[in-house]
Scaffold this active site. Structure first.
Site, PDB file in Angstrom:
ATOM      1  N   GLY A 275       1.024  -1.179   0.075  1.00 55.38           N
ATOM      2  CA  GLY A 275      -0.030  -0.051   0.029  1.00 55.38           C
ATOM      3  C   GLY A 275       0.894   1.238  -0.129  1.00 55.38           C
ATOM      4  N   ARG A 316      -2.497  11.053  10.732  1.00 48.57           N
ATOM      5  CA  ARG A 316      -1.325  10.344  11.202  1.00 48.57           C
ATOM      6  C   ARG A 316      -0.551  11.230  12.232  1.00 48.57           C
ATOM      7  NH1 ARG A 316       2.243   8.892   8.587  1.00 48.57           N
ATOM      8  NH2 ARG A 316       2.343   6.607   9.132  1.00 48.57           N
ATOM      9  N   CYS A 346     -10.771  21.871  17.663  1.00 48.02           N
ATOM     10  CA  CYS A 346     -10.657  22.266  18.884  1.00 48.02           C
ATOM     11  C   CYS A 346     -10.182  21.056  19.905  1.00 48.02           C
ATOM     12  CB  CYS A 346     -11.995  22.431  19.297  1.00 48.02           C
ATOM     13  SG  CYS A 346     -12.836  23.669  18.588  1.00 48.02           S
TER      14      CYS A 346
HETATM   15  N1  LLP Z   1      -2.188  -6.191   3.937  1.00 44.62           N
HETATM   16  C1  LLP Z   1      -2.852  -6.036   5.160  1.00 44.62           C
HETATM   17  C2  LLP Z   1      -3.471  -7.234   5.779  1.00 44.62           C
HETATM   18  C3  LLP Z   1      -2.800  -5.053   5.895  1.00 44.62           C
HETATM   19  O1  LLP Z   1      -3.188  -4.821   7.072  1.00 44.62           O
HETATM   20  C4  LLP Z   1      -2.020  -3.844   5.465  1.00 44.62           C
HETATM   21  C5  LLP Z   1      -2.081  -2.620   6.290  1.00 44.62           C
HETATM   22  C6  LLP Z   1      -1.535  -3.865   4.212  1.00 44.62           C
HETATM   23  C7  LLP Z   1      -1.701  -5.093   3.390  1.00 44.62           C
HETATM   24  C8  LLP Z   1      -0.752  -2.698   3.731  1.00 44.62           C
HETATM   25  O2  LLP Z   1       0.432  -2.506   4.327  1.00 44.62           O
HETATM   26  P1  LLP Z   1       1.305  -1.307   3.752  1.00 44.62           P
HETATM   27  O3  LLP Z   1       2.126  -1.765   2.600  1.00 44.62           O
HETATM   28  O4  LLP Z   1       0.538   0.168   3.319  1.00 44.62           O
HETATM   29  O5  LLP Z   1       2.258  -1.070   4.854  1.00 44.62           O
HETATM   30  N2  LLP Z   1      -2.805   3.806   9.313  1.00 44.62           N
HETATM   31  C9  LLP Z   1      -1.387   3.312   9.416  1.00 44.62           C
HETATM   32  C10 LLP Z   1      -1.162   2.179   8.616  1.00 44.62           C
HETATM   33  C11 LLP Z   1      -2.130   0.846   8.804  1.00 44.62           C
HETATM   34  C12 LLP Z   1      -1.602  -0.268   8.198  1.00 44.62           C
HETATM   35  C13 LLP Z   1      -2.744  -1.440   8.281  1.00 44.62           C
HETATM   36  N3  LLP Z   1      -2.399  -2.538   7.509  1.00 44.62           N
HETATM   37  C14 LLP Z   1      -0.450   4.565   8.995  1.00 44.62           C
HETATM   38  O6  LLP Z   1      -0.933   5.503   8.613  1.00 44.62           O
HETATM   39  O7  LLP Z   1       0.681   4.301   9.162  1.00 44.62           O
END
Ligand code: LLP
Length: 423
Positions: A275, A316, A346
């Protein structure tokens, strides 16, 4: 590498000045560069070369259909975690047989939708979920394609909130219990075992935890095969980190090379769920300075830059204490000042940056909050009844609004005063 660069003193997104877009679309505004998205997808996917694999973009990182459509056009699949993400992925043109479905809490209705769509794989995260999937598939008279998500108990060495592969986290099934679940799954009439999956966390800056997880999975796949259980897919999840500040994550090619080497002779179709590494540095949040002010905090003067973006637009910094670089959209020669960049919400937790050295800015100046493409808009809310920002995609010298700015009437959509007609 991304396509947000200064030309003289102006920040450009590809061949367009960010200022010109902000003048037309208003602020706050999410801005994405198509060339960067394409480049990052290519770099990631290309790293696996001729290894049989499928790159399933993690929709939660950035779910606008205008962006998902780009990856679909490049042969990408999608990693989804809800019925809503399934809906988006299909609308965006992602082929159903390239969709994998992760998440610990799938409802029966969501399972039904995914089975009807004909997705590639359910990553099942518990014994009860397996039972429910069997039941739903039986009702529909279909076979549910399944991988069990194994929790390999590996420390990803990342922020505690986004670490998912430790035994104490809620995700997946511990290896030994997973083995028994495979034996059980094999006896279920409407379950078709296709693979094994895992995802150990997000924003990882080293390859070693990935390799440690892969080593454990390899052994596990070996055990299953000895038992006569056919494993066609190995889903390694996402998690490769990016540079927000001074992190030095592996280049996607380095990550891919390490995985390929560790795979050795294991014959499986690899599934990857990146992602952040694809979209993180391909998007920025553009905001306008509303006010500057100085409060004297005891002995120390505290300077605030109050902007029109807030924690509801980009959560974030508030949520994880995350660092996002902030750049002036038009560079000046002004002296640096130590400031907090804050939003209008706020809460004291509503900040984009704390104790940051920034060139002095004035009312009306534009700032770019960098690396906001992943988990930016997708985690936005309407808190404080703030309409959510527009999203814009730049392609060379052209831009398109891929999500219009919300209006006040969007805020009350679906709400109702009892006894009156719906708004
Ligand atoms: N696959 C699964 C099962 C996941 O739970 C996630 C992310 C991904 C793939 C993708 O991960 P990435 O390649 O993006 O690291 N909101 C947080 C990140 C939460 C990630 C949740 N799962 C932030 O802003 O850092």
């Amino acid at each position: 590498m991304h396509y947000f660069q200064y030309r003289n003193s102006e920040l450009y997104c590809e061949d367009l000045p960010v200022r010109a877009i902000a003048e037309q679309v208003g602020t706050p505004l999410y801005l994405y560069s198509r060339a960067t998205l394409v480049r990052h997808f290519d770099a990631f996917d290309g790293g696996f070369g001729d290894v049989d694999h499928l790159t399933c973009f993690a929709v939660k990182a950035c779910s606008n259909i205008g962006i998902l459509n780009i990856f679909a056009g490049m042969g990408g699949g999608a990693d989804i975690v809800s019925g809503g993400e399934l809906f988006r992925a299909l609308k965006a043109g992602v082929a159903p047989d390239r969709i994998v479905y992760s998440g610990v809490g799938k409802t029966a209705a969501e399972m039904r939708e995914a089975l009807e769509a004909g997705i590639l794989l359910f990553n099942v995260e518990s014994s009860q979920e397996l039972d429910r999937l069997q039941q739903v598939a039986a009702e529909l008279g279909v076979q549910a394609p399944v991988a069990l998500r194994v929790n390999p108990d590996v420390d990803p060495k990342t922020h505690a909130y986004i670490s998912t592969g430790l035994a104490r986290n809620k995700f997946g099934i511990p290896v030994d219990a997973a083995f028994d679940e495979y034996l059980r799954a094999r006896t279920m009439a409407n379950i078709e075992i296709r693979g094994v999956s895992c995802h150990i966390g997000s924003q990882l800056t080293r390859v070693e935890p990935f390799l440690e997880a892969l080593r454990k999975l390899k052994v596990f796949v070996g055990r299953l095969r000895e038992e006569g259980i056919e494993i066609q897919y190995l889903d390694l999840g996402g998690g490769v980190g990016i540079t927000y500040n001074d992190e030095e994550p592996p280049h996607p090619h380095e990550y891919a090379r390490a995985i390929r080497e560790e795979l050795g002779g294991l014959t499986c179709t690899l599934i990857l769920e990146p992602g952040r590494v694809i979209v993180g540095n391909a998007g920025i949040l553009v905001t306008e300075v509303q006010y500057t002010k100085v409060n004297s905090g005891g002995a120390r003067k505290k300077r605030f830059v109050i902007v029109d973006a807030a924690m509801n637009d980009l959560s974030r910094p508030s949520l994880y204490g995350a660092f996002h670089e902030i750049l002036p959209v038009v560079r000046s020669r002004a002296d640096n000042l130590l400031v907090d960049v804050v939003g209008p919400i706020c809460e004291t937790g509503d900040f984009m940056a704390r104790d940051r050295m920034l060139p002095a800015v004035h009312q009306g100046d534009l700032l770019a909050i960098m690396s906001s493409g992943a988990y930016g808009f997708t985690m936005s809310s309407n808190y404080n009844s703030r309409p959510r920002p527009a999203e814009v995609l730049v392609t060379g010298r052209e831009f398109s609004v891929i999500r219009r700015r919300e209006q006040y009437r969007d805020l009350i959509r679906g709400e109702q005063i009892p006894g009156q007609e719906q708004s």
